[in-house]
Scaffold this motif. Sequence first.
Motif, mmCIF file in Angstrom:
data_model
loop_
_atom_site.group_PDB
_atom_site.id
_atom_site.type_symbol
_atom_site.label_atom_id
_atom_site.label_comp_id
_atom_site.label_asym_id
_atom_site.label_seq_id
_atom_site.Cartn_x
_atom_site.Cartn_y
_atom_site.Cartn_z
ATOM 1 N N UNK A 1 4.427 79.787 39.198
ATOM 2 C CA UNK A 1 5.810 79.642 39.647
ATOM 3 C C UNK A 1 6.007 80.257 41.033
ATOM 4 N N UNK A 2 5.240 81.311 41.336
ATOM 5 C CA UNK A 2 5.330 81.915 42.665
ATOM 6 C C UNK A 2 4.541 81.115 43.687
ATOM 7 N N UNK A 3 3.392 80.573 43.268
ATOM 8 C CA UNK A 3 2.561 79.773 44.159
ATOM 9 C C UNK A 3 2.412 78.382 43.539
ATOM 10 N N UNK A 4 3.387 77.501 43.730
ATOM 11 C CA UNK A 4 3.356 76.199 43.029
ATOM 12 C C UNK A 4 2.165 75.323 43.413
ATOM 13 N N UNK A 5 1.644 75.490 44.615
ATOM 14 C CA UNK A 5 0.549 74.642 45.064
ATOM 15 C C UNK A 5 -0.824 75.243 44.771
ATOM 16 N N UNK A 6 -0.851 76.311 43.977
ATOM 17 C CA UNK A 6 -2.122 77.012 43.750
ATOM 18 C C UNK A 6 -3.091 76.139 42.954
ATOM 19 N N UNK A 7 -4.356 76.262 43.321
ATOM 20 C CA UNK A 7 -5.437 75.599 42.599
ATOM 21 C C UNK A 7 -6.535 76.624 42.368
ATOM 22 N N UNK A 8 -7.146 76.629 41.206
ATOM 23 C CA UNK A 8 -8.186 77.632 40.930
ATOM 24 C C UNK A 8 -9.423 77.400 41.785
ATOM 25 N N UNK A 9 -10.045 78.482 42.205
ATOM 26 C CA UNK A 9 -11.313 78.382 42.927
ATOM 27 C C UNK A 9 -12.492 78.380 41.961
#
Length: 1006
Positions: A725-733
Amino acid sequence: MTPGFFKRAVDGNDALLMAGLFLLALWLRLTGIDGPSLKLWDDFITLAIADQPNMGAVIRQLLGQQQPFVDFQPPLYYLLIQKVLELGRSDVAVRFPGVIAGALAVPALFAFARNLFGRPAAFYGAVVLAILLYPIEYSQQVRPYALFLTLTLLSMGAFHRLAEGPSPGDAGRPAKPGVGNAWRVGWYVLVSFAMCMTSYLGLINIACQGTYLCVRLATCGKDGGPRRAWPLPVLGLVLVAAAYVPWYMRSAGIQTLLAGHFEPKPSELWRLLGQAMGEFFSTYNEYLSFPSAAIPFLALCAAGLVGAVVRRRKTALLYLLCWAGISLGLLAFRESQAHHLRVRYLVSLFACLVMLAGMGLDFLTARMGRRRAWAGYAAGLVLLGIVNLPNWPAYGFFYRRETNAIKDLALAVTEMDIQADSLAVVPGNGMWTPSMTSRALNWYLPGVFAPLADVSGARYRRVLLLAPEMTDFPPERLGQPRAAGGFRAMRFAVTGLVNRSPLHLYPDAEGTSRCQIDPGALDVFGQCLRADNVGLDDPGLGVVRKEAPGEVVFCFVSPADNPLAGARLDMEAIFSPAVNGLADSVAVISARAGGDTFREIGRLAVDGHKPSGESASSPRDSARKLKAQCDVPEEVLRRGDLEIRVVLDNRADYGKLLLTRLSFEGRHARGQSAVENAQQAARQAGALLARLDAHPWKGGEAPMCWPNLVAFGPGDAAARKAYLSRFPQARPVLRLPEGVQPGASALTEVYDPGLDSPSLALVAGQPQLLTYPRKNGSGLVGLRLPATDLGEIGLGGQTLALNMSAPLGTKLTLLSRQPARLTHIPLYDAEPVISADTEMSGQLYKKQGEPCLSCRDAKPCSIEYAYSSGLPLTSLRLEYYPRVYADVRFSNRIAVSCSLDGGPFFPLASTRGMGSLTWEGLTLPRVVQTTFPAPAKSIRVRFTLSGDGAQLWSSRDYPMRLDAWGDTLLANVSPAMLTLESSQAIKGVVPVCREPVGPWKLWRHN
């Protein structure tokens, strides 16, 4: 050129003329030598070959002719540049040999043309050679063309002296062996051998000399000079050939050029001649074409032909005809798919035209100086100025010419928060290879950039991907990269790369484990235990620095209670021979277990001959696949880990070998169930997370710097939801486990907050906890903040009074070990372009559909940018892109001035047109650097436009940039945890984790 010649030169004041012409040529070639950056391909090819530890290494490179640094040239010039690199590594240093050689070509042509057409014609021809932009351009390149031109003129002049026998001043003296003849032959052999060892085109000149000698011997009378003097030129030709034979026998490049398929193309020849005339006589003149620029010079050449016939200079014309005609014919006859004609190869034609132009000037002005020699010379120079009048505006454009902006690209890349050894180039563009790009960037910023080629000990890296224009950006092969901006035609992206080695094996119910590796994907660097001197290439993994072998090691680990009973490795590679068509390269596969010595188990290789049915002129069509299947011997296998090493070796061989597929299949003592594999994967995932130092995420912290990673396990669903919710565009590395049966759910996901959100927002009165790597991290070295309106900020209990006021888009960078920097990059490609701190005068407006500002009418207008700071500023650097319509009155201009602390404006720079009757500039940046007489707390920069014929541009491709420096306010800000707070809301605060490189290291000229 013998001692007798120099004596006559001094007696006739020719030495003074030659010295003056040399100084003129040197001045024109030194002008702007430190301006444009080196060319990515041509110049850095030379540097890549010359930058070797010793002379033998340079020669081996040129004998091998491997990709990507293929250059069909002999070694003399590269050995010269190698010595220069030992003395200094700068643009000026490596260009200086070409400048000196290009300037020496002028007196060399004077001496040559004097023997053909006399002193006045030689003088005019030398002046033409000195002032033309075509030879000036090649004199400022780090290429052998300027040196080759000089040696060619010396060789052709020396041979003409040998072939024609005694000079007119020596009439009646027999051509017998003696000291003078020995000097002549020795000098000819020296310069001719040097010419042949500078460029393979020198062999064509030798062929022209031999042809001319045969024609002269066949047509002259019994008492002719050539018939009496023939032993000397023949001796010279034999000695040159004998000296060149050792190189010819070892160089596959020259043998390939002299052999192979011949495909003459008359249409290509006529196209080349038209292009050559344009380049010869109007280089870098963007507004002139062949008819308007070359015709006046060709008219002089025609006058030179008439004058030579009238004055009965038939032998001179025959010599020039053999030289230019045979050279052009041989080059055209050798034209093929792989060997295209280029204007830079037509040195002979250019030199002949220059000498004929000098003869034409002499013929047209001969009657004007019968009584006073100086009057004839003055008339010739005036006529030359008139002929060259359309070209004069091009000189200003040439010295401000466009570059490929390697310096600016380096500056843009340094602001990316990545590790220094994490630079990758998206495969698919033959020019922007990882090796070439890293060499070019490191030339301007040594030690800052390195290709993604050495992964020993690296746990996690943020990799910067450069995607050149016209290159695909396949996310599935590049680890789902995040877009991060760009510069000009180059796009930037950053992706996180976890080193997961060793690779764990999960046997199925039948006891078979499989592991598939794609060496053409970025993820290969997350799977290998060690990689040295290998990098992504299209379509696989190849050697980065061809002077050394490349090595990649993969480690496979079987379950502790289920060891390997057998293993097989399937590999595929693609081999492409070099442009000489030879095929000889090798990949050696070896294995070990338990720390033993590596033992070779197979190899991928091609023989040292041209593949049957393949043409040496089409190496791309001859690329072929190689396959190898290797069984690991039982005596190598041990309980535990198995290491597989692949060594790619191109050092002494030809061509390029790319590893494209690697498939591992293991046979275990027994089969395993899905539950056993899942339990094994969970244990291994825990060990990997501990090695990465990944920890649970706390909502109140901002772990910004690499490699501070956060992990979410199966029981962390709520924390993971809050993070997304804080980083909506996050993708796991990283998703764990990997390699278990398809369909297995991820136990753990690992994220990089600094990659998901490079900046953070400060809420007024609410401290923000910043966390940084606890192990093997760089820590915080500074902050980058938007400087539009900054008051006070608190950093770890220390209050900093900034009191900044600046236009939109301005940022302040505070560093602990470097001066603070205020950076403003205004862009005119979108509204609004004017902020509250920007003042305008006159009818200034943004051009519709173009990223530039202009005046509405012919009246002057201006724009001012104001910067106010509580931090004293001491120096300023400004880069801007003006564009003016250059009429003959030179009326349109853009002036830049500056005011400090409310004082009067003082000039910084001014740009005028060159009278070309067209728009000039835009792609030519103007750079101004100045140090203030005293620290200033307020700066105003004013751009004054003369009218509607002046424009000020700023876009992503051509960004205006202002940098101002001041004393740093940070003494030491690198603890593992600290707080940052502000009395106002600030968006876009970026913690700096790597010391940025200042642009003052990139630009040294105004």
